[in-house]
Design a protein around this motif. Structure first.
Motif, PDB file in Angstrom:
ATOM      1  N   ARG A  19     -37.906 -11.488 107.444  1.00 51.26           N
ATOM      2  CA  ARG A  19     -36.960 -10.523 107.994  1.00 51.26           C
ATOM      3  C   ARG A  19     -36.306 -10.989 109.291  1.00 51.26           C
ATOM      4  NH1 ARG A  19     -40.478  -5.083 107.035  1.00 51.26           N
ATOM      5  NH2 ARG A  19     -40.326  -5.096 104.781  1.00 51.26           N
ATOM      6  N   ARG A  20     -36.750 -12.067 109.858  1.00 54.81           N
ATOM      7  CA  ARG A  20     -36.170 -12.536 111.115  1.00 54.81           C
ATOM      8  C   ARG A  20     -34.791 -13.125 110.870  1.00 54.81           C
ATOM      9  NH1 ARG A  20     -41.412 -15.599 112.755  1.00 54.81           N
ATOM     10  NH2 ARG A  20     -42.617 -13.897 113.584  1.00 54.81           N
ATOM     11  N   SER A  21     -33.907 -12.886 111.809  1.00 53.35           N
ATOM     12  CA  SER A  21     -32.566 -13.457 111.710  1.00 53.35           C
ATOM     13  C   SER A  21     -32.620 -14.927 112.111  1.00 53.35           C
ATOM     14  CB  SER A  21     -31.616 -12.706 112.628  1.00 53.35           C
ATOM     15  OG  SER A  21     -31.919 -12.994 113.974  1.00 53.35           O
ATOM     16  N   PRO A  22     -31.640 -15.706 111.639  1.00 52.32           N
ATOM     17  CA  PRO A  22     -31.607 -17.122 112.045  1.00 52.32           C
ATOM     18  C   PRO A  22     -31.548 -17.281 113.559  1.00 52.32           C
ATOM     19  CG  PRO A  22     -30.098 -16.738 110.225  1.00 52.32           C
ATOM     20  CD  PRO A  22     -30.617 -15.391 110.666  1.00 52.32           C
ATOM     21  N   ARG A  23     -30.860 -16.356 114.250  1.00 50.74           N
ATOM     22  CA  ARG A  23     -30.760 -16.437 115.716  1.00 50.74           C
ATOM     23  C   ARG A  23     -32.123 -16.228 116.370  1.00 50.74           C
ATOM     24  NH1 ARG A  23     -26.949 -15.801 119.978  1.00 50.74           N
ATOM     25  NH2 ARG A  23     -27.799 -14.541 121.667  1.00 50.74           N
ATOM     26  N   SER A  24     -32.882 -15.240 115.884  1.00 50.10           N
ATOM     27  CA  SER A  24     -34.195 -15.000 116.486  1.00 50.10           C
ATOM     28  C   SER A  24     -35.154 -16.144 116.166  1.00 50.10           C
ATOM     29  CB  SER A  24     -34.776 -13.662 116.033  1.00 50.10           C
ATOM     30  OG  SER A  24     -35.062 -13.672 114.657  1.00 50.10           O
ATOM     31  N   LYS A  25     -35.013 -16.748 114.990  1.00 50.27           N
ATOM     32  CA  LYS A  25     -35.845 -17.906 114.654  1.00 50.27           C
ATOM     33  C   LYS A  25     -35.528 -19.072 115.592  1.00 50.27           C
ATOM     34  CE  LYS A  25     -36.571 -16.837 109.800  1.00 50.27           C
ATOM     35  NZ  LYS A  25     -36.339 -17.249 108.411  1.00 50.27           N
ATOM     36  N   GLU A  26     -34.261 -19.269 115.862  1.00 54.75           N
ATOM     37  CA  GLU A  26     -33.856 -20.354 116.771  1.00 54.75           C
ATOM     38  C   GLU A  26     -34.387 -20.104 118.178  1.00 54.75           C
ATOM     39  OE1 GLU A  26     -32.518 -23.849 118.080  1.00 54.75           O
ATOM     40  OE2 GLU A  26     -32.526 -23.211 115.998  1.00 54.75           O
ATOM     41  N   ARG A  27     -34.318 -18.850 118.640  1.00 53.28           N
ATOM     42  CA  ARG A  27     -34.859 -18.519 119.967  1.00 53.28           C
ATOM     43  C   ARG A  27     -36.366 -18.755 120.017  1.00 53.28           C
ATOM     44  NH1 ARG A  27     -31.854 -13.286 120.041  1.00 53.28           N
ATOM     45  NH2 ARG A  27     -33.946 -12.444 119.807  1.00 53.28           N
ATOM     46  N   LEU A  28     -37.053 -18.411 118.942  1.00 53.18           N
ATOM     47  CA  LEU A  28     -38.496 -18.633 118.889  1.00 53.18           C
ATOM     48  C   LEU A  28     -38.809 -20.126 118.943  1.00 53.18           C
ATOM     49  CD1 LEU A  28     -41.411 -17.687 118.550  1.00 53.18           C
ATOM     50  CD2 LEU A  28     -41.020 -17.673 116.070  1.00 53.18           C
ATOM     51  N   ILE A  29     -38.074 -20.919 118.200  1.00 56.46           N
ATOM     52  CA  ILE A  29     -38.281 -22.371 118.212  1.00 56.46           C
ATOM     53  C   ILE A  29     -38.031 -22.933 119.609  1.00 56.46           C
ATOM     54  CG2 ILE A  29     -37.320 -24.563 117.379  1.00 56.46           C
ATOM     55  CD1 ILE A  29     -36.916 -23.103 114.644  1.00 56.46           C
ATOM     56  N   GLN A  30     -36.960 -22.487 120.259  1.00 59.58           N
ATOM     57  CA  GLN A  30     -36.668 -22.951 121.617  1.00 59.58           C
ATOM     58  C   GLN A  30     -37.783 -22.558 122.580  1.00 59.58           C
ATOM     59  OE1 GLN A  30     -32.823 -21.274 122.412  1.00 59.58           O
ATOM     60  NE2 GLN A  30     -31.736 -22.880 121.285  1.00 59.58           N
ATOM     61  N   TYR A  31     -38.271 -21.333 122.455  1.00 53.26           N
ATOM     62  CA  TYR A  31     -39.367 -20.878 123.318  1.00 53.26           C
ATOM     63  C   TYR A  31     -40.604 -21.743 123.097  1.00 53.26           C
ATOM     64  CZ  TYR A  31     -43.358 -18.240 124.908  1.00 53.26           C
ATOM     65  OH  TYR A  31     -44.531 -17.893 125.511  1.00 53.26           O
ATOM     66  N   LEU A  32     -40.958 -22.001 121.852  1.00 52.71           N
ATOM     67  CA  LEU A  32     -42.144 -22.807 121.563  1.00 52.71           C
ATOM     68  C   LEU A  32     -41.979 -24.237 122.063  1.00 52.71           C
ATOM     69  CD1 LEU A  32     -43.013 -21.471 118.009  1.00 52.71           C
ATOM     70  CD2 LEU A  32     -44.231 -21.014 120.152  1.00 52.71           C
ATOM     71  N   GLU A  33     -40.777 -24.781 121.973  1.00 54.50           N
ATOM     72  CA  GLU A  33     -40.533 -26.124 122.501  1.00 54.50           C
ATOM     73  C   GLU A  33     -40.713 -26.150 124.016  1.00 54.50           C
ATOM     74  OE1 GLU A  33     -36.625 -26.925 120.951  1.00 54.50           O
ATOM     75  OE2 GLU A  33     -37.437 -27.839 119.118  1.00 54.50           O
ATOM     76  N   ARG A  34     -40.189 -25.130 124.707  1.00 51.24           N
ATOM     77  CA  ARG A  34     -40.364 -25.056 126.165  1.00 51.24           C
ATOM     78  C   ARG A  34     -41.836 -24.881 126.516  1.00 51.24           C
ATOM     79  NH1 ARG A  34     -36.077 -21.454 125.791  1.00 51.24           N
ATOM     80  NH2 ARG A  34     -37.487 -19.730 126.287  1.00 51.24           N
ATOM     81  N   PHE A  35     -42.530 -24.037 125.769  1.00 51.95           N
ATOM     82  CA  PHE A  35     -43.949 -23.801 126.014  1.00 51.95           C
ATOM     83  C   PHE A  35     -44.737 -25.100 125.856  1.00 51.95           C
ATOM     84  CE2 PHE A  35     -48.193 -22.865 124.401  1.00 51.95           C
ATOM     85  CZ  PHE A  35     -48.682 -22.070 125.428  1.00 51.95           C
ATOM     86  N   ALA A  36     -44.472 -25.829 124.781  1.00 50.53           N
ATOM     87  CA  ALA A  36     -45.185 -27.092 124.548  1.00 50.53           C
ATOM     88  C   ALA A  36     -44.893 -28.091 125.668  1.00 50.53           C
ATOM     89  CB  ALA A  36     -44.796 -27.673 123.192  1.00 50.53           C
ATOM     90  N   GLN A  37     -43.642 -28.168 126.108  1.00 47.86           N
ATOM     91  CA  GLN A  37     -43.286 -29.080 127.197  1.00 47.86           C
ATOM     92  C   GLN A  37     -43.986 -28.681 128.496  1.00 47.86           C
ATOM     93  OE1 GLN A  37     -41.632 -31.996 126.994  1.00 47.86           O
ATOM     94  NE2 GLN A  37     -42.295 -32.241 129.100  1.00 47.86           N
ATOM     95  N   ASP A  38     -44.005 -27.387 128.786  1.00 51.86           N
ATOM     96  CA  ASP A  38     -44.706 -26.914 129.982  1.00 51.86           C
ATOM     97  C   ASP A  38     -46.186 -27.244 129.912  1.00 51.86           C
ATOM     98  OD1 ASP A  38     -42.350 -25.931 130.988  1.00 51.86           O
ATOM     99  OD2 ASP A  38     -42.799 -23.828 130.532  1.00 51.86           O
ATOM    100  N   LEU A  39     -46.762 -27.094 128.738  1.00 51.88           N
ATOM    101  CA  LEU A  39     -48.185 -27.386 128.559  1.00 51.88           C
ATOM    102  C   LEU A  39     -48.474 -28.860 128.817  1.00 51.88           C
ATOM    103  CD1 LEU A  39     -50.828 -26.028 127.779  1.00 51.88           C
ATOM    104  CD2 LEU A  39     -50.304 -26.554 125.396  1.00 51.88           C
ATOM    105  N   VAL A  40     -47.615 -29.719 128.306  1.00 56.95           N
ATOM    106  CA  VAL A  40     -47.775 -31.160 128.529  1.00 56.95           C
ATOM    107  C   VAL A  40     -47.627 -31.474 130.011  1.00 56.95           C
ATOM    108  CG1 VAL A  40     -46.701 -33.412 128.109  1.00 56.95           C
ATOM    109  CG2 VAL A  40     -47.077 -31.843 126.214  1.00 56.95           C
ATOM    110  N   THR A  41     -46.619 -30.913 130.644  1.00 53.20           N
ATOM    111  CA  THR A  41     -46.372 -31.166 132.066  1.00 53.20           C
ATOM    112  C   THR A  41     -47.529 -30.669 132.918  1.00 53.20           C
ATOM    113  OG1 THR A  41     -44.000 -30.953 131.690  1.00 53.20           O
ATOM    114  CG2 THR A  41     -44.770 -30.737 133.956  1.00 53.20           C
ATOM    115  N   LEU A  42     -47.972 -29.456 132.655  1.00 56.64           N
ATOM    116  CA  LEU A  42     -49.048 -28.880 133.455  1.00 56.64           C
ATOM    117  C   LEU A  42     -50.392 -29.524 133.154  1.00 56.64           C
ATOM    118  CD1 LEU A  42     -48.048 -25.109 133.370  1.00 56.64           C
ATOM    119  CD2 LEU A  42     -47.870 -26.701 135.281  1.00 56.64           C
ATOM    120  N   GLY A  43     -50.559 -30.070 131.967  1.00 52.81           N
ATOM    121  CA  GLY A  43     -51.821 -30.719 131.609  1.00 52.81           C
ATOM    122  C   GLY A  43     -52.200 -31.813 132.600  1.00 52.81           C
ATOM    123  N   GLY A  44     -51.216 -32.624 132.981  1.00 57.33           N
ATOM    124  CA  GLY A  44     -51.472 -33.678 133.960  1.00 57.33           C
ATOM    125  C   GLY A  44     -51.821 -33.122 135.323  1.00 57.33           C
ATOM    126  N   ARG A  45     -51.138 -32.048 135.706  1.00 59.72           N
ATOM    127  CA  ARG A  45     -51.422 -31.427 137.012  1.00 59.72           C
ATOM    128  C   ARG A  45     -52.797 -30.775 137.021  1.00 59.72           C
ATOM    129  NH1 ARG A  45     -46.546 -27.683 138.468  1.00 59.72           N
ATOM    130  NH2 ARG A  45     -47.933 -27.223 140.203  1.00 59.72           N
TER     131      ARG A  45
END
Length: 113
Positions: A19-45
């Protein structure tokens, strides 16, 4: 009172996914990509202070504290066993030797891809 009948409908996970719209799916993917990047960045710190704590022998008390908090809801007669089990989960694992599988976290997460 109506009786409950088990539905043959797909799981909530599948239904909500379709039921998710393509726009909401894209926003979710972008959020997860940012989250993963933050996790990698903060992991070293995060790793640096943990390394310093290990050098000073300060990790053991923190692991015991984490195990005690995790086992706090155990039944009174089972508290000691629950704390030992929780500590074993939190305690550092020795490096994997050749031929043994690498350590994996006992915590697993279920989510809808």
């Amino acid at each position: 009172m109506p009786s409950r009948v088990r539905s043959s409908a797909p799981s909530t996970c599948t239904t909500s996914r379709s039921r998710r719209s393509p726009r909401s799916k894209e926003r979710l993917i972008q959020y997860l990509e940012r989250f993963a990047q933050d996790l990698v960045t903060l992991g070293g710190r995060i790793a640096l202070p943990i390394g310093e704590l290990e050098e000073r022998g300060r990790v053991e008390p923190l692991l015991r504290l984490a195990a005690a908090r995790e086992s706090a809801d155990a039944a009174p007669g089972d508290a000691g066993h629950a704390e030992r089990t929780a500590y074993e989960k939190w305690a550092p694992r020795p490096p994997a030797s050749a031929g043994s599988p690498p350590y994996t976290s006992p915590t697993t997460f279920a989510w809808c891809p």
